[in-house]
Design a protein around this motif. Structure first.
Motif, mmCIF file in Angstrom:
data_model
loop_
_atom_site.group_PDB
_atom_site.id
_atom_site.type_symbol
_atom_site.label_atom_id
_atom_site.label_comp_id
_atom_site.label_asym_id
_atom_site.label_seq_id
_atom_site.Cartn_x
_atom_site.Cartn_y
_atom_site.Cartn_z
ATOM 1 N N ARG A 27 41.868 35.243 39.876
ATOM 2 C CA ARG A 27 41.109 36.447 40.222
ATOM 3 C C ARG A 27 41.492 36.971 41.604
ATOM 4 N NH1 ARG A 27 35.055 35.828 39.779
ATOM 5 N NH2 ARG A 27 35.463 33.905 40.909
ATOM 6 N N LYS A 28 41.426 38.294 41.747
ATOM 7 C CA LYS A 28 41.806 38.949 42.991
ATOM 8 C C LYS A 28 40.800 40.052 43.318
ATOM 9 C CE LYS A 28 46.422 38.278 41.169
ATOM 10 N NZ LYS A 28 45.861 37.877 39.852
ATOM 11 N N ARG A 29 40.618 40.323 44.593
ATOM 12 C CA ARG A 29 39.665 41.345 45.015
ATOM 13 C C ARG A 29 40.019 42.722 44.468
ATOM 14 N NH1 ARG A 29 38.033 40.110 51.365
ATOM 15 N NH2 ARG A 29 36.971 38.117 50.969
ATOM 16 N N PHE A 30 41.306 43.030 44.395
ATOM 17 C CA PHE A 30 41.690 44.382 43.988
ATOM 18 C C PHE A 30 41.372 44.672 42.528
ATOM 19 C CE2 PHE A 30 45.847 42.390 42.825
ATOM 20 C CZ PHE A 30 46.083 42.988 41.601
ATOM 21 N N HIS A 31 41.039 43.648 41.759
ATOM 22 C CA HIS A 31 40.650 43.878 40.362
ATOM 23 C C HIS A 31 39.290 44.556 40.261
ATOM 24 C CE1 HIS A 31 43.453 40.539 38.606
ATOM 25 N NE2 HIS A 31 44.078 41.676 38.807
ATOM 26 N N GLY A 32 38.520 44.529 41.352
ATOM 27 C CA GLY A 32 37.209 45.167 41.317
ATOM 28 C C GLY A 32 36.235 44.420 40.430
ATOM 29 N N ASN A 33 35.339 45.144 39.778
ATOM 30 C CA ASN A 33 34.364 44.551 38.855
ATOM 31 C C ASN A 33 33.567 43.424 39.508
ATOM 32 O OD1 ASN A 33 35.431 46.295 36.976
ATOM 33 N ND2 ASN A 33 36.756 44.762 36.034
ATOM 34 N N GLY A 34 33.085 43.662 40.742
ATOM 35 C CA GLY A 34 32.293 42.659 41.431
ATOM 36 C C GLY A 34 33.114 41.650 42.201
ATOM 37 N N ARG A 35 34.438 41.845 42.276
ATOM 38 C CA ARG A 35 35.297 40.861 42.941
ATOM 39 C C ARG A 35 35.706 41.289 44.358
ATOM 40 N NH1 ARG A 35 39.362 39.853 37.743
ATOM 41 N NH2 ARG A 35 37.742 39.141 36.310
ATOM 42 N N GLU A 36 35.160 42.385 44.846
ATOM 43 C CA GLU A 36 35.610 42.953 46.115
ATOM 44 C C GLU A 36 35.400 42.020 47.310
ATOM 45 O OE1 GLU A 36 34.764 46.251 43.253
ATOM 46 O OE2 GLU A 36 33.710 44.433 43.902
ATOM 47 N N ALA A 37 34.448 41.123 47.235
ATOM 48 C CA ALA A 37 34.168 40.197 48.337
ATOM 49 C C ALA A 37 34.526 38.759 47.968
ATOM 50 C CB ALA A 37 32.700 40.280 48.735
ATOM 51 N N LEU A 38 35.397 38.599 47.014
ATOM 52 C CA LEU A 38 35.761 37.275 46.501
ATOM 53 C C LEU A 38 36.325 36.387 47.609
ATOM 54 C CD1 LEU A 38 35.936 35.823 43.696
ATOM 55 C CD2 LEU A 38 38.329 36.542 43.624
ATOM 56 N N GLU A 39 35.870 35.137 47.649
ATOM 57 C CA GLU A 39 36.357 34.155 48.613
ATOM 58 C C GLU A 39 37.296 33.168 47.926
ATOM 59 O OE1 GLU A 39 35.919 34.205 51.732
ATOM 60 O OE2 GLU A 39 34.059 35.277 52.166
ATOM 61 N N PHE A 40 37.993 32.354 48.738
ATOM 62 C CA PHE A 40 38.885 31.343 48.173
ATOM 63 C C PHE A 40 38.115 30.315 47.340
ATOM 64 C CE2 PHE A 40 41.863 32.152 51.938
ATOM 65 C CZ PHE A 40 42.736 32.909 51.175
ATOM 66 N N PHE A 41 36.943 29.937 47.826
ATOM 67 C CA PHE A 41 36.128 28.928 47.147
ATOM 68 C C PHE A 41 34.741 29.503 46.894
ATOM 69 C CE2 PHE A 41 39.288 26.747 49.664
ATOM 70 C CZ PHE A 41 39.768 25.755 48.817
ATOM 71 N N GLU A 42 34.225 29.271 45.705
ATOM 72 C CA GLU A 42 32.886 29.732 45.359
ATOM 73 C C GLU A 42 32.253 28.735 44.397
ATOM 74 O OE1 GLU A 42 32.816 33.334 43.015
ATOM 75 O OE2 GLU A 42 34.751 32.853 42.106
ATOM 76 N N VAL A 43 30.959 28.833 44.267
ATOM 77 C CA VAL A 43 30.226 27.969 43.347
ATOM 78 C C VAL A 43 30.047 28.693 42.026
ATOM 79 C CG1 VAL A 43 28.068 26.730 42.926
ATOM 80 C CG2 VAL A 43 29.012 26.842 45.250
ATOM 81 N N GLU A 44 30.373 28.033 40.933
ATOM 82 C CA GLU A 44 30.162 28.623 39.615
ATOM 83 C C GLU A 44 28.693 28.423 39.228
ATOM 84 O OE1 GLU A 44 32.474 28.714 35.404
ATOM 85 O OE2 GLU A 44 32.018 26.738 36.203
ATOM 86 N N PRO A 45 27.952 29.508 39.025
ATOM 87 C CA PRO A 45 26.519 29.388 38.745
ATOM 88 C C PRO A 45 26.222 28.527 37.518
ATOM 89 C CG PRO A 45 27.106 31.666 39.214
ATOM 90 C CD PRO A 45 28.391 30.915 39.059
ATOM 91 N N GLY A 46 25.285 27.621 37.685
ATOM 92 C CA GLY A 46 24.765 26.866 36.561
ATOM 93 C C GLY A 46 25.625 25.732 36.047
ATOM 94 N N THR A 47 26.737 25.433 36.709
ATOM 95 C CA THR A 47 27.628 24.391 36.188
ATOM 96 C C THR A 47 27.847 23.231 37.146
ATOM 97 O OG1 THR A 47 29.662 25.390 37.066
ATOM 98 C CG2 THR A 47 28.888 26.154 34.906
ATOM 99 N N GLY A 48 27.570 23.432 38.436
ATOM 100 C CA GLY A 48 27.844 22.385 39.403
ATOM 101 C C GLY A 48 29.327 22.215 39.677
ATOM 102 N N ARG A 49 30.107 23.295 39.460
ATOM 103 C CA ARG A 49 31.551 23.241 39.706
ATOM 104 C C ARG A 49 31.961 24.291 40.734
ATOM 105 N NH1 ARG A 49 31.956 22.338 33.969
ATOM 106 N NH2 ARG A 49 31.946 24.589 33.673
ATOM 107 N N LEU A 50 33.073 24.005 41.393
ATOM 108 C CA LEU A 50 33.689 24.970 42.282
ATOM 109 C C LEU A 50 34.690 25.823 41.514
ATOM 110 C CD1 LEU A 50 34.578 22.878 45.471
ATOM 111 C CD2 LEU A 50 32.871 24.695 45.333
ATOM 112 N N LYS A 51 34.883 27.048 41.978
ATOM 113 C CA LYS A 51 35.975 27.888 41.490
ATOM 114 C C LYS A 51 36.870 28.185 42.684
ATOM 115 C CE LYS A 51 34.891 31.221 38.511
ATOM 116 N NZ LYS A 51 34.125 32.330 37.890
ATOM 117 N N VAL A 52 38.157 28.011 42.480
ATOM 118 C CA VAL A 52 39.133 28.214 43.548
ATOM 119 C C VAL A 52 39.959 29.446 43.206
ATOM 120 C CG1 VAL A 52 40.972 27.157 44.901
ATOM 121 C CG2 VAL A 52 39.212 25.717 43.843
ATOM 122 N N ASN A 53 40.004 30.394 44.131
ATOM 123 C CA ASN A 53 40.689 31.673 43.909
ATOM 124 C C ASN A 53 41.778 31.877 44.970
ATOM 125 O OD1 ASN A 53 38.503 32.388 41.937
ATOM 126 N ND2 ASN A 53 37.292 32.522 43.802
#
Length: 244
Positions: free
Chosen positions: A142-168
C-alpha cells in the motif's frame, strides 16, 4: 499482544525507522524482533513485483502469500509463476477459499454478480485471515498516493481486531518511484498493464481504465466500492466512491 502494547510497538517502530528508505524499512522489519514473524501478502498485480523483488534481496525465504480466488485473469496466474521463479522466492504459498464453503455459498460462481462484498469475503478476506494466523504481522504494498484513506499511511500500523502489525515499506513512494525502481532493476511487468489495467484484481470485477480516470476506477466499476475487504481504515471497510 494486548492492543495498547501493539500500538506502542507500532509507534516505536515508526519512530525508529522514520527516516529510512523503503528497502531499509523492509530489511530491518524482517529481522527486528519487535516486528515478529512476518509474511508478504502479494496479489502479483501491476506494482507487486517491486516489493517481491525487495523481499528476494532482503530475505528470499520470506513467506509470500498469494490468494488465488479462482476468478483471476490467466495472465496473473502465469505472471505469478514466472516472477516467483525469476526472483528465486522459496516460500510462495498459494491459498484458496475453503472448497466446502465455496460449494455452499457460491456453487455456480455468480456471487460476484449479486454481492461483490460477500464474494470478496468468501474468496479473499476469510482465506487470508486463516493463512495469517501463524504470523505476527504482514507486509503490504500500500502507498499513500493510492488515496482511499491511505493519505496518512505509516510504515507500521496495527490491523484492527487481529492483534497483528501491518508493514507498509512503500507508504511514502510516488508513482514515479515505482516506475523508476522497475526500470532500474529490469523487472517484468504484468502483461495486462500494457492493455490499460493499472490495478488488477479478479477478472469479473476488473476493467480497463481510461485516460484521466483514477487508477482504481476499473475495480468494481459502477459500484461504491474501492476495496475488497482485506484492508480497513479504523476497523471499517473503506468506501470512498471512486466508482460511484
Amino acid at each position: 499482544m494486548p492492543l495498547n502494547d501493539l500500538e506502542k510497538t507500532a509507534a516505536s517502530l515508526n519512530e525508529r525507522y522514520r527516516h529510512h528508505s523503503a528497502t531499509s524499512v523492509l530489511a530491518h522489519a524482517l529481522r527486528d524482533p519487535d516486528a515478529g514473524e512476518l509474511a508478504l501478502v502479494s496479489s502479483f498485480g501491476a506494482e507487486s513485483v517491486v516489493l517481491l523483488h525487495m523481499v528476494s534481496v532482503a530475505r528470499r525465504d520470506t513467506p509470500v502469500i498469494f490468494l488465488d480466488t479462482e476468478l483471476l485473469f490467466a495472465e496473473t496466474l502465469v505472471y505469478q509463476q514466472e516472477v516467483s521463479e525469476r526472483l528465486g522466492l522459496t516460500d510462495v504459498r498459494v491459498i484458496h477459499a475453503d472448497r466446502a464453503e465455496v460449494a455452499r455459498i457460491d456453487p455456480d460462481q455468480t456471487l460476484n454478480q449479486r454481492d461483490t462484498d460477500a464474494c470478496c469475503n468468501l474468496r479473499k478476506t476469510v482465506p487470508l485471515q486463516r493463512a495469517l494466523k501463524p504470523f505476527d504481522g504482514w507486509i503490504t504494498g500500500r502507498k499513500r498516493f493510492h488515496g482511499n484513506g491511505r493519505e496518512a499511511l505509516e510504515f507500521f500500523e496495527v490491523e484492527p481486531g487481529t492483534g497483528r502489525l501491518k508493514v507498509n515499506p512503500l507508504a511514502h513512494w510516488r508513482p514515479e518511484d515505482v516506475q523508476t525502481y522497475m526500470e532500474e532493476n529490469r523487472l517484468p511487468r504484468h502483461p495486462l498493464v500494457a492493455k490499460g489495467y493499472p490495478s488488477i484484481g479478479c477478472m469479473p470485477c476488473t476493467s480497463p481504465v481510461k485516460e484521466g480516470e483514477d487508477i482504481r476506477a476499473g475495480r468494481w466499476r459502477g459500484e461504491d466500492k474501492s476495496e475488497c475487504g482485506i484492508h480497513f481504515v479504523d476497523g471499517k471497510l473503506v468506501r470512498t466512491g471512486v466508482n460511484a
